[in-house]
Design a protein around this motif. Structure first.
Motif, PDB file in Angstrom:
ATOM      1  N   VAL A 229      52.686 -27.119  -6.283  1.00  0.00           N
ATOM      2  CA  VAL A 229      53.197 -25.702  -6.360  1.00  0.00           C
ATOM      3  C   VAL A 229      52.089 -24.700  -6.703  1.00  0.00           C
ATOM      4  N   PRO A 230      51.609 -23.845  -5.807  1.00  0.00           N
ATOM      5  CA  PRO A 230      50.642 -22.972  -6.098  1.00  0.00           C
ATOM      6  C   PRO A 230      50.505 -22.538  -7.425  1.00  0.00           C
ATOM      7  N   GLY A 231      49.323 -22.712  -8.152  1.00  0.00           N
ATOM      8  CA  GLY A 231      49.109 -22.265  -9.594  1.00  0.00           C
ATOM      9  C   GLY A 231      48.827 -23.693 -10.515  1.00  0.00           C
ATOM     10  N   ASP A 232      49.491 -24.710  -9.701  1.00  0.00           N
ATOM     11  CA  ASP A 232      49.023 -26.140 -10.604  1.00  0.00           C
ATOM     12  C   ASP A 232      47.816 -26.946  -9.981  1.00  0.00           C
ATOM     13  N   GLY A 233      47.151 -26.548  -9.184  1.00  0.00           N
ATOM     14  CA  GLY A 233      46.046 -27.088  -8.432  1.00  0.00           C
ATOM     15  C   GLY A 233      44.612 -26.578  -8.882  1.00  0.00           C
ATOM     16  N   GLN A 234      43.632 -26.510  -7.925  1.00  0.00           N
ATOM     17  CA  GLN A 234      42.443 -26.394  -7.958  1.00  0.00           C
ATOM     18  C   GLN A 234      42.030 -24.922  -7.394  1.00  0.00           C
ATOM     19  N   VAL A 235      43.001 -24.326  -6.628  1.00  0.00           N
ATOM     20  CA  VAL A 235      42.631 -22.947  -6.193  1.00  0.00           C
ATOM     21  C   VAL A 235      42.851 -21.966  -7.066  1.00  0.00           C
ATOM     22  N   ASP A 236      41.929 -20.851  -7.191  1.00  0.00           N
ATOM     23  CA  ASP A 236      42.125 -19.912  -8.082  1.00  0.00           C
ATOM     24  C   ASP A 236      42.998 -18.798  -6.971  1.00  0.00           C
ATOM     25  N   LEU A 237      44.238 -18.855  -7.115  1.00  0.00           N
ATOM     26  CA  LEU A 237      45.069 -18.051  -6.332  1.00  0.00           C
ATOM     27  C   LEU A 237      45.218 -16.563  -6.788  1.00  0.00           C
ATOM     28  N   ALA A 238      44.990 -16.394  -7.975  1.00  0.00           N
ATOM     29  CA  ALA A 238      44.986 -14.961  -8.552  1.00  0.00           C
ATOM     30  C   ALA A 238      43.395 -14.248  -7.907  1.00  0.00           C
ATOM     31  N   SER A 239      42.625 -14.937  -7.915  1.00  0.00           N
ATOM     32  CA  SER A 239      41.275 -14.278  -7.553  1.00  0.00           C
ATOM     33  C   SER A 239      41.380 -14.097  -6.023  1.00  0.00           C
ATOM     34  N   ILE A 240      42.214 -14.886  -5.084  1.00  0.00           N
ATOM     35  CA  ILE A 240      42.429 -14.635  -3.786  1.00  0.00           C
ATOM     36  C   ILE A 240      43.307 -13.314  -3.575  1.00  0.00           C
ATOM     37  N   VAL A 241      44.286 -13.315  -4.232  1.00  0.00           N
ATOM     38  CA  VAL A 241      45.098 -12.098  -4.137  1.00  0.00           C
ATOM     39  C   VAL A 241      44.554 -10.853  -4.654  1.00  0.00           C
ATOM     40  N   ASP A 242      43.879 -10.877  -5.681  1.00  0.00           N
ATOM     41  CA  ASP A 242      43.038  -9.821  -6.250  1.00  0.00           C
ATOM     42  C   ASP A 242      41.872  -9.399  -4.890  1.00  0.00           C
ATOM     43  N   GLY A 243      41.392 -10.177  -4.184  1.00  0.00           N
ATOM     44  CA  GLY A 243      40.258  -9.968  -3.151  1.00  0.00           C
ATOM     45  C   GLY A 243      41.190  -9.324  -2.176  1.00  0.00           C
ATOM     46  N   LEU A 244      42.336  -9.960  -1.648  1.00  0.00           N
ATOM     47  CA  LEU A 244      43.168  -9.369  -0.650  1.00  0.00           C
ATOM     48  C   LEU A 244      43.473  -7.893  -0.860  1.00  0.00           C
ATOM     49  N   LYS A 245      43.945  -7.447  -2.231  1.00  0.00           N
ATOM     50  CA  LYS A 245      44.054  -6.288  -2.746  1.00  0.00           C
ATOM     51  C   LYS A 245      42.701  -5.302  -2.543  1.00  0.00           C
ATOM     52  N   ASP A 246      41.581  -5.821  -2.888  1.00  0.00           N
ATOM     53  CA  ASP A 246      40.283  -4.949  -2.664  1.00  0.00           C
ATOM     54  C   ASP A 246      40.139  -4.548  -1.164  1.00  0.00           C
ATOM     55  N   VAL A 247      40.398  -5.595  -0.387  1.00  0.00           N
ATOM     56  CA  VAL A 247      40.131  -5.247   1.123  1.00  0.00           C
ATOM     57  C   VAL A 247      41.299  -4.672   1.730  1.00  0.00           C
ATOM     58  N   ASP A 248      42.284  -4.306   1.058  1.00  0.00           N
ATOM     59  CA  ASP A 248      43.561  -3.480   1.534  1.00  0.00           C
ATOM     60  C   ASP A 248      44.489  -4.481   2.397  1.00  0.00           C
ATOM     61  N   TYR A 249      44.663  -5.526   2.327  1.00  0.00           N
ATOM     62  CA  TYR A 249      45.332  -6.465   3.152  1.00  0.00           C
ATOM     63  C   TYR A 249      46.623  -6.149   2.932  1.00  0.00           C
ATOM     64  N   GLN A 250      47.180  -5.722   4.161  1.00  0.00           N
ATOM     65  CA  GLN A 250      48.695  -5.301   4.024  1.00  0.00           C
ATOM     66  C   GLN A 250      49.502  -6.398   4.990  1.00  0.00           C
ATOM     67  N   GLY A 251      49.267  -7.583   5.224  1.00  0.00           N
ATOM     68  CA  GLY A 251      50.075  -8.437   5.905  1.00  0.00           C
ATOM     69  C   GLY A 251      50.811  -9.530   5.230  1.00  0.00           C
ATOM     70  N   TRP A 252      51.053 -10.643   5.720  1.00  0.00           N
ATOM     71  CA  TRP A 252      52.096 -11.467   4.867  1.00  0.00           C
ATOM     72  C   TRP A 252      51.144 -12.533   4.310  1.00  0.00           C
TER      73      TRP A 252
END
Length: 279
Positions: A229-252
């Motif tokens: 389940v995302p969040g239980d592994g090695q990927v820093d998903l919060a950082s990716i989401v923050d990065g998407l917000k920074d580039v104003d990603y509006q997709g899925w």
């Protein structure tokens, strides 16, 4: 950003309970999704042509849309005839995507086999994508390359292929977990591809424990990874989401779970976590 789940995330449930696309749509509604990601191999050609209007009606009744339509192509074929057949899959996928109301077609580059390397297959991949990009441009549909498997799994390879194809409609499906299979840090990959992303797979892996008997995915260096389940592994998903917000990603953001726990419960938990990250 809107949240969807790939039908592939329910692969184990689909097998055990013999789910149809309609069962998946009902499930998506129950867990309060915005959309669903559909795949070519869950639809036989005759069924797709016959059922597509029924699927659109079911989506409408459940206030859902299609986030992306996935094609499982492989351009790394040694004969021109085989490669033309793979291009045909993508071209058919563009037609289906238009009918379903999505402008995203997830595509692959190809799979390693025999002694072939990325360098061997790159020209075939570029050739196939160039051929399909003409139709994609006409239809205003993005061909979103997933960093998938061990071939073209690195961000620099995806970037290189996009540059060689040179089409504004050939972009990136950024799979947060798959970079681990080629020993690339997802955040580093994000920094390279962030301006090219039109679709995101929200996925996570952990390293298999020494005593575990679960079957995982082998990396390029032989490390076995287990889907979580995302969040239980090695990927820093919060950082990716923050990065998407920074580039104003509006997709899925589309969840793709590949673990061994109950798929329905795991995807529901993943949706909760993702919505919390999105605030």
């Amino acid at each position: 950003m809107r949240v969807s789940v790939s039908m592939y995330s329910l692969a184990s449930t689909i097998r055990k309970e013999n789910w149809s696309i309609f069962d998946f749509v009902d499930y998506a509604k129950r867990i309060s999704l915005d959309g669903v990601e559909l795949l070519d191999f869950y639809w036989k050609e005759d069924d797709r042509q016959r059922e597509i209007e029924r699927v659109k009606q079911a989506l409408k009744e459940n206030d859902l849309v299609v986030s992306a339509y996935d094609v499982s192509n492989n351009f790394v074929k040694e004969s021109r005839e085989e490669r033309a057949k793979e291009a045909g899959k993508v071209l058919e996928g563009i037609k289906t995507a238009k009918k379903l109301g999505t402008n995203i077609v997830r595509v692959f580059c190809g799979d390693l086999h025999g002694e072939l390397t990325y360098e061997d297959g790159q020209s075939w991949i570029v050739e196939g994508l160039k051929q399909c990009a003409k139709k994609a441009e006409e239809e205003q549909v993005y061909l979103a390359i997933e960093n998938h498997g061990l071939l073209a799994g690195k961000s620099e390879q995806v970037k290189e292929i996009m540059e060689k194809v040179n089409s504004p409609f050939v972009r990136s499906t950024f799979d947060t977990g798959n970079f681990l299979l080629v020993h690339e840090e997802p955040q580093q990959a994000f920094d390279r591809l962030k301006s090219d992303i039109v679709h995101v797979h929200f996925k996570d892996f952990r390293v298999k424990g020494a005593a575990e008997e679960l079957k995982g995915f082998k990396s390029t260096e032989g490390v076995e990874l287990i889907g979580t389940v995302p969040g239980d592994g090695q990927v820093d998903l919060a950082s990716i989401v923050d990065g998407l917000k920074d580039v104003d990603y509006q997709g899925w953001l589309s969840i793709e779970y590949e673990g061994h726990d109950d798929a329905k419960e795991s995807n529901e938990e993943a949706v909760r976590r993702l919505k919390k990250l999105l605030g």
